[in-house]
Design an enzyme around this catalytic site. Structure first.
Site, PDB file in Angstrom:
ATOM      1  N   ALA A 248     -22.609 -13.336 -21.714  1.00 11.21           N
ATOM      2  CA  ALA A 248     -22.090 -13.655 -23.044  1.00 11.21           C
ATOM      3  C   ALA A 248     -22.820 -14.889 -23.567  1.00 11.21           C
ATOM      4  CB  ALA A 248     -20.595 -13.918 -22.976  1.00 11.21           C
TER       5      ALA A 248
ATOM      6  N   THR B 250     -25.462  -9.008 -23.507  1.00 14.11           N
ATOM      7  CA  THR B 250     -25.183  -8.938 -24.938  1.00 14.11           C
ATOM      8  C   THR B 250     -25.849 -10.128 -25.618  1.00 14.11           C
ATOM      9  OG1 THR B 250     -23.188 -10.303 -24.881  1.00 14.11           O
ATOM     10  CG2 THR B 250     -22.909  -7.942 -24.457  1.00 14.11           C
TER      11      THR B 250
ATOM     12  N   ILE C  99     -22.737 -16.869 -18.500  1.00 11.56           N
ATOM     13  CA  ILE C  99     -23.083 -17.489 -19.777  1.00 11.56           C
ATOM     14  C   ILE C  99     -24.578 -17.371 -20.052  1.00 11.56           C
ATOM     15  CG2 ILE C  99     -23.040 -19.649 -21.098  1.00 11.56           C
ATOM     16  CD1 ILE C  99     -20.261 -18.413 -20.398  1.00 11.56           C
ATOM     17  N   LYS C 100     -24.918 -16.988 -21.280  1.00 11.06           N
ATOM     18  CA  LYS C 100     -26.318 -16.967 -21.705  1.00 11.06           C
ATOM     19  C   LYS C 100     -26.599 -18.203 -22.559  1.00 11.06           C
ATOM     20  CE  LYS C 100     -28.422 -13.283 -23.210  1.00 11.06           C
ATOM     21  NZ  LYS C 100     -28.691 -12.069 -24.014  1.00 11.06           N
ATOM     22  N   LEU C 101     -27.670 -18.900 -22.215  1.00 13.06           N
ATOM     23  CA  LEU C 101     -28.107 -20.061 -22.989  1.00 13.06           C
ATOM     24  C   LEU C 101     -29.615 -19.986 -23.180  1.00 13.06           C
ATOM     25  CD1 LEU C 101     -26.086 -22.927 -21.257  1.00 13.06           C
ATOM     26  CD2 LEU C 101     -25.822 -22.177 -23.620  1.00 13.06           C
TER      27      LEU C 101
END
Length: 215
Positions: A56, A27, A82-84
């Site tokens: 996310a 997402t 986690i998306k960074l």
């Protein structure tokens, strides 16, 4: 190759999940904004549907802030990672988070150098953006192949996610390059099922069957 869907729409996720081919979900804030829901609520809902990684994205800009926010979001559900976006602060955060067992997907990868650094920091995933490179006259799939070669050379466990997929051809190219994962929009997944010759064959079989029944 693992198949993720790139969406925040629950109906789309449920449908593709029902096919038996879905391995995870990605997402981003833009996709979730289209749904008109809170980010944390939606990623929890997705994680309860799909038995696989759910990326996310968090929006903090300094490493300490990223780390704090990542810990909160990762605690929502065991499947959430986690998306960074790729930057120096992200590398600092990834080093800490990966040591704590929190998986990070480093996104907005546009060079093999960036992917190498992310893997060195401990990223679980890197996401090269194939379509966006094509948009500026570069073959995005070439970057995927470069990253796969670099990771194989040095035994990195980091998985490569082909992102910004614009067509079924992108998916095929990613598979031929040995990419670990492709994250694919709903409409592209639907197109991957279809072929005019398949439709033609089904129609012929049906017509011939009906003739045989009448006889």
């Amino acid at each position: 190759m693992k198949i993720f869907i790139d969406t925040a729409n629950l109906d789309m996720i449920r449908e593709i999940n029902s096919w038996g081919i879905l391995d995870g979900v990605t997402t981003n804030p833009s996709l979730i904004a289209k749904e008109g829901v809170d980010v944390r609520t939606r990623v929890k809902e997705i994680a309860e549907i799909v038995d696989g990684p759910v990326s996310a994205e968090i929006m903090s800009v300094t490493a300490p802030e990223m780390i704090a926010e990542a810990r909160e979001v990762a605690a929502i559900h065991p499947n959430i990672n986690i998306k960074l976006p790729m930057c120096v602060e992200t590398l600092k955060a990834v080093k800490v988070l990966s040591a704590e067992g929190i998986k990070v997907n480093v996104t907005l990868i546009f060079s093999a150098h960036q992917a190498l650094l992310a893997a060195k920091a401990g990223a679980a995933y890197v996401s090269p953006f194939v379509g966006r490179l094509d948009d500026i006259g570069t073959y995005g799939i070439d970057l995927v192949a470069q990253i796969m070669q670099v990771f194989q050379n040095y035994g990195f466990a980091t998985e490569v996610i082909a992102a910004s997929i614009r067509s079924p051809a992108h998916v095929l190219d990613a598979a031929l390059a040995g990419c670990d994962i492709a994250t694919i929009p709903y409409d592209i997944l639907k197109k991957m099922v279809q072929h005019p010759k398949t439709d033609e064959g089904i129609a012929k079989f049906k017509a011939d069957y009906e003739k045989s029944v009448k006889n």
